[in-house]
Motif scaffolding. Structure first.
Motif, PDB file in Angstrom:
ATOM      1  N   GLY A   8       0.818  -1.206   0.000  1.00 13.50           N
ATOM      2  CA  GLY A   8       0.000   0.000   0.000  1.00 13.50           C
ATOM      3  C   GLY A   8       0.859   1.266   0.000  1.00 13.50           C
ATOM      4  N   THR A   9       0.214   2.356  -0.361  1.00  9.45           N
ATOM      5  CA  THR A   9       0.904   3.647  -0.412  1.00  9.45           C
ATOM      6  C   THR A   9       1.536   3.978   0.940  1.00  9.45           C
ATOM      7  OG1 THR A   9      -0.689   4.391  -2.052  1.00  9.45           O
ATOM      8  CG2 THR A   9       0.586   6.112  -0.960  1.00  9.45           C
ATOM      9  N   SER A  10       0.813   3.655   2.028  1.00  7.22           N
ATOM     10  CA  SER A  10       1.322   4.013   3.363  1.00  7.22           C
ATOM     11  C   SER A  10       2.614   3.259   3.690  1.00  7.22           C
ATOM     12  CB  SER A  10       0.263   3.704   4.418  1.00  7.22           C
ATOM     13  OG  SER A  10      -0.056   2.330   4.379  1.00  7.22           O
ATOM     14  N   VAL A  44       1.797  -6.436  -6.379  1.00  7.19           N
ATOM     15  CA  VAL A  44       0.750  -5.476  -6.725  1.00  7.19           C
ATOM     16  C   VAL A  44       1.090  -4.222  -5.940  1.00  7.19           C
ATOM     17  CG1 VAL A  44      -1.722  -4.949  -6.586  1.00  7.19           C
ATOM     18  CG2 VAL A  44      -0.976  -7.267  -7.151  1.00  7.19           C
ATOM     19  N   SER A  45       1.455  -3.182  -6.638  1.00  7.63           N
ATOM     20  CA  SER A  45       1.968  -2.011  -5.939  1.00  7.63           C
ATOM     21  C   SER A  45       1.105  -0.779  -6.148  1.00  7.63           C
ATOM     22  CB  SER A  45       3.399  -1.708  -6.402  1.00  7.63           C
ATOM     23  OG  SER A  45       3.873  -0.558  -5.743  1.00  7.63           O
ATOM     24  N   SER A  46       0.702  -0.194  -5.048  1.00  9.72           N
ATOM     25  CA  SER A  46       0.072   1.124  -5.066  1.00  9.72           C
ATOM     26  C   SER A  46       1.192   2.148  -5.031  1.00  9.72           C
ATOM     27  CB  SER A  46      -0.818   1.306  -3.843  1.00  9.72           C
ATOM     28  OG  SER A  46      -1.824   0.337  -3.814  1.00  9.72           O
ATOM     29  N   GLY A  47       0.834   3.371  -4.775  1.00 11.25           N
ATOM     30  CA  GLY A  47       1.854   4.397  -4.569  1.00 11.25           C
ATOM     31  C   GLY A  47       2.031   5.355  -5.728  1.00 11.25           C
ATOM     32  N   ALA A  48       1.392   5.056  -6.876  1.00 12.23           N
ATOM     33  CA  ALA A  48       1.606   5.930  -8.030  1.00 12.23           C
ATOM     34  C   ALA A  48       1.060   7.336  -7.756  1.00 12.23           C
ATOM     35  CB  ALA A  48       0.943   5.334  -9.266  1.00 12.23           C
ATOM     36  N   ILE A  49      -0.170   7.396  -7.274  1.00  8.17           N
ATOM     37  CA  ILE A  49      -0.760   8.721  -7.038  1.00  8.17           C
ATOM     38  C   ILE A  49       0.023   9.436  -5.935  1.00  8.17           C
ATOM     39  CG2 ILE A  49      -2.835   9.985  -6.299  1.00  8.17           C
ATOM     40  CD1 ILE A  49      -4.504   7.777  -7.655  1.00  8.17           C
ATOM     41  N   ASN A 130      -0.317  -2.623 -11.314  1.00  9.31           N
ATOM     42  CA  ASN A 130      -1.071  -1.533 -10.698  1.00  9.31           C
ATOM     43  C   ASN A 130      -2.273  -1.275 -11.588  1.00  9.31           C
ATOM     44  OD1 ASN A 130      -1.898   0.596  -9.067  1.00  9.31           O
ATOM     45  ND2 ASN A 130      -0.072   1.856  -9.411  1.00  9.31           N
ATOM     46  N   GLU A 131      -3.253  -0.602 -11.048  1.00  5.40           N
ATOM     47  CA  GLU A 131      -4.363  -0.195 -11.904  1.00  5.40           C
ATOM     48  C   GLU A 131      -3.858   0.881 -12.857  1.00  5.40           C
ATOM     49  OE1 GLU A 131      -8.085   0.457 -10.024  1.00  5.40           O
ATOM     50  OE2 GLU A 131      -9.017   0.471 -12.001  1.00  5.40           O
ATOM     51  N   ASN A 132      -4.354   0.838 -14.106  1.00  6.47           N
ATOM     52  CA  ASN A 132      -3.960   1.853 -15.085  1.00  6.47           C
ATOM     53  C   ASN A 132      -4.778   3.115 -14.813  1.00  6.47           C
ATOM     54  OD1 ASN A 132      -3.096   3.308 -17.229  1.00  6.47           O
ATOM     55  ND2 ASN A 132      -3.434   1.699 -18.747  1.00  6.47           N
ATOM     56  N   ASP A 133      -4.290   3.892 -13.868  1.00  7.05           N
ATOM     57  CA  ASP A 133      -5.079   5.021 -13.358  1.00  7.05           C
ATOM     58  C   ASP A 133      -5.347   6.103 -14.404  1.00  7.05           C
ATOM     59  OD1 ASP A 133      -5.432   4.137 -10.640  1.00  7.05           O
ATOM     60  OD2 ASP A 133      -3.334   4.580 -10.283  1.00  7.05           O
ATOM     61  N   THR A 134      -4.509   6.195 -15.426  1.00  5.50           N
ATOM     62  CA  THR A 134      -4.763   7.252 -16.433  1.00  5.50           C
ATOM     63  C   THR A 134      -5.919   6.861 -17.350  1.00  5.50           C
ATOM     64  OG1 THR A 134      -3.137   6.353 -17.984  1.00  5.50           O
ATOM     65  CG2 THR A 134      -2.370   8.056 -16.478  1.00  5.50           C
ATOM     66  N   GLY A 143     -10.815  -0.103  -8.533  1.00  4.60           N
ATOM     67  CA  GLY A 143     -11.140   0.646  -7.315  1.00  4.60           C
ATOM     68  C   GLY A 143      -9.969   0.771  -6.381  1.00  4.60           C
ATOM     69  N   ASP A 144      -9.447  -0.343  -5.964  1.00  2.00           N
ATOM     70  CA  ASP A 144      -8.337  -0.277  -5.032  1.00  2.00           C
ATOM     71  C   ASP A 144      -7.476  -1.498  -5.267  1.00  2.00           C
ATOM     72  OD1 ASP A 144      -8.948  -2.476  -2.895  1.00  2.00           O
ATOM     73  OD2 ASP A 144     -10.830  -1.520  -3.460  1.00  2.00           O
ATOM     74  N   ASN A 145      -6.259  -1.408  -4.840  1.00  2.00           N
ATOM     75  CA  ASN A 145      -5.329  -2.490  -5.142  1.00  2.00           C
ATOM     76  C   ASN A 145      -5.479  -3.699  -4.221  1.00  2.00           C
ATOM     77  OD1 ASN A 145      -4.304  -1.295  -7.371  1.00  2.00           O
ATOM     78  ND2 ASN A 145      -2.441  -0.530  -6.406  1.00  2.00           N
ATOM     79  N   ASP A 146      -6.253  -3.568  -3.123  1.00  2.00           N
ATOM     80  CA  ASP A 146      -6.534  -4.757  -2.311  1.00  2.00           C
ATOM     81  C   ASP A 146      -7.362  -5.726  -3.158  1.00  2.00           C
ATOM     82  OD1 ASP A 146      -5.276  -3.609  -0.100  1.00  2.00           O
ATOM     83  OD2 ASP A 146      -7.118  -2.595   0.522  1.00  2.00           O
ATOM     84  N   THR A 147      -8.373  -5.174  -3.826  1.00  2.00           N
ATOM     85  CA  THR A 147      -9.222  -5.998  -4.700  1.00  2.00           C
ATOM     86  C   THR A 147      -8.393  -6.548  -5.867  1.00  2.00           C
ATOM     87  OG1 THR A 147     -11.041  -4.546  -4.127  1.00  2.00           O
ATOM     88  CG2 THR A 147     -11.384  -5.989  -6.019  1.00  2.00           C
ATOM     89  N   GLY A 206      -3.497   6.708   0.520  1.00  2.00           N
ATOM     90  CA  GLY A 206      -3.946   5.437  -0.058  1.00  2.00           C
ATOM     91  C   GLY A 206      -5.438   5.460  -0.343  1.00  2.00           C
ATOM     92  N   THR A 207      -5.940   4.356  -0.876  1.00  3.24           N
ATOM     93  CA  THR A 207      -7.353   4.296  -1.234  1.00  3.24           C
ATOM     94  C   THR A 207      -8.124   3.380  -0.292  1.00  3.24           C
ATOM     95  OG1 THR A 207      -6.670   4.524  -3.518  1.00  3.24           O
ATOM     96  CG2 THR A 207      -8.940   3.862  -3.142  1.00  3.24           C
ATOM     97  N   GLY A 208      -7.581   2.194  -0.049  1.00  2.86           N
ATOM     98  CA  GLY A 208      -8.343   1.186   0.693  1.00  2.86           C
ATOM     99  C   GLY A 208      -8.235   1.364   2.193  1.00  2.86           C
ATOM    100  N   GLY A 209      -9.238   0.957   2.922  1.00  2.00           N
ATOM    101  CA  GLY A 209      -9.171   0.868   4.385  1.00  2.00           C
ATOM    102  C   GLY A 209      -9.307  -0.599   4.729  1.00  2.00           C
TER     103      GLY A 209
HETATM  104  N1  GLU Z   1      -3.640   2.736  -8.112  1.00  8.56           N
HETATM  105  C1  GLU Z   1      -3.438   3.608  -7.001  1.00  8.56           C
HETATM  106  C2  GLU Z   1      -1.994   4.128  -6.974  1.00  8.56           C
HETATM  107  O1  GLU Z   1      -1.100   3.483  -7.434  1.00  8.56           O
HETATM  108  C3  GLU Z   1      -3.640   2.931  -5.682  1.00  8.56           C
HETATM  109  C4  GLU Z   1      -4.957   2.356  -5.386  1.00  8.56           C
HETATM  110  C5  GLU Z   1      -4.934   1.836  -3.919  1.00  8.56           C
HETATM  111  O2  GLU Z   1      -4.349   2.509  -3.068  1.00  8.56           O
HETATM  112  O3  GLU Z   1      -5.452   0.789  -3.648  1.00  8.56           O
HETATM  113  O4  GLU Z   1      -1.743   5.178  -6.455  1.00  8.56           O
END
Ligand code: GLU
Length: 257
Positions: A8-10, A44-49, A130-134, A143-147, A206-209
């Motif tokens: 996760g981003t955190s 599976v890596s978040s953190g892009a945003i 990662n999700e293709n956020d663009t 929605g979120d990277n946990d899913t 981050g996105t998910g809780g």
């Molecule tokens: N795809 C988003 C990112 O890389 C993260 C989504 C999430 O935090 O689950 O910033």
């Protein structure tokens, strides 16, 4: 073992959005070692945003979609640059895969995605998703990277899905608010009572809780994959999780019974 690790981003970034160098260096070292020991790793890596926010010096997480997407486009480069550099130090090769909800639902695109990941694993590379956020706007978003982590873990029949976050696992109540909250080490069934223990809270960037993590646990365990939620602040925890030690919260799929 085939292990899907969701970061996760955190875990990856400081509150400023800038990369947590010490943490990410350790994570890449431990994941490289787990791979050297014979495990297959899918990341599976978040953190892009978050990292885009840091790099563009924005004041906080943007609320409008185009700015989020712009931040993701900038931050994704930073993320992959960092992974490529750090995994290369341990002689591992990384591959970037960006997908959306629509790709998962589209039969041909999904098959192409699966073929690519399988081939990468055969070639010994570490797929980093990662999700293709663009591309992903509200209608086609995972929605979120946990899913995403849970979808990936079940698609590729992973033995284990590990979700690293800034919380130790699932508590009986919100530990920030209730001092009697107790960490649950094992969950064998995701009952309504378990769902009720999750608040909506996520970290600032981050996105998910916990709620999205429990939904992920449902997808993973129903698909035959055990899932562990643990605190990623000490990356060596990954060794304990893989060795089956009592850290974090483990959701059992029942597959081992
Ligand atoms: N795809 C988003 C990112 O890389 C993260 C989504 C999430 O935090 O689950 O910033």
């Amino acid at each position: 073992m085939r292990i899907v690790i969701k970061l996760g981003t955190s875990t990856l970034a400081h509150k400023t959005g800038r990369i947590n160098i010490r943490r990410v260096e350790k994570l890449c070292k431990v994941m490289s070692d787990l791979k050297n020991a014979g495990n297959e790793i899918i990341l599976v890596s978040s953190g892009a945003i978050g990292m885009g926010v840091g790099k563009l010096s924005l004041s906080g997480k943007p609320s409008d979609i185009p700015t989020k997407q712009a931040a993701a486009a900038v931050g994704q480069c930073e993320l992959m640059y960092t992974y490529d550099k750090l995994f290369s130090e341990y002689n591992h090769t990384v591959a970037q895969i960006l997908i959306t909800g629509a790709d998962i639902e589209h039969t041909v695109r999904r098959a192409n995605f699966e073929n690519t990941v399988r081939r990468l694993l055969e070639l010994g590379a570490i797929p980093i998703l990662n999700e293709n956020d663009t591309i992903a706007t509200e209608e086609i978003v995972i929605g979120d990277n946990d899913t995403l982590g849970a979808i990936v873990a079940t698609t590729f029949n992973a033995d284990l899905l590990i979700i690293l976050s800034d919380i130790d696992g699932l508590y009986t109540a919100d530990p920030h608010k209730d001092k009697n909250a107790v960490l649950l080490h094992s969950v064998y069934e995701i009952t309504d009572e378990i769902v009720a223990m999750t608040g909506g809270a996520g970290s600032e960037l981050g996105t998910g809780g916990m709620h999205t993590k429990i939904s992920a646990a449902k997808i993973a365990t129903e698909g035959g994959t055990d899932m562990v939620i643990a605190n990623g602040s000490e990356p060596e925890i990954l060794y304990d999780i893989v060795e089956g030690k009592d850290v974090g919260t483990r959701f059992y799929s029942g597959k081992a019974d």
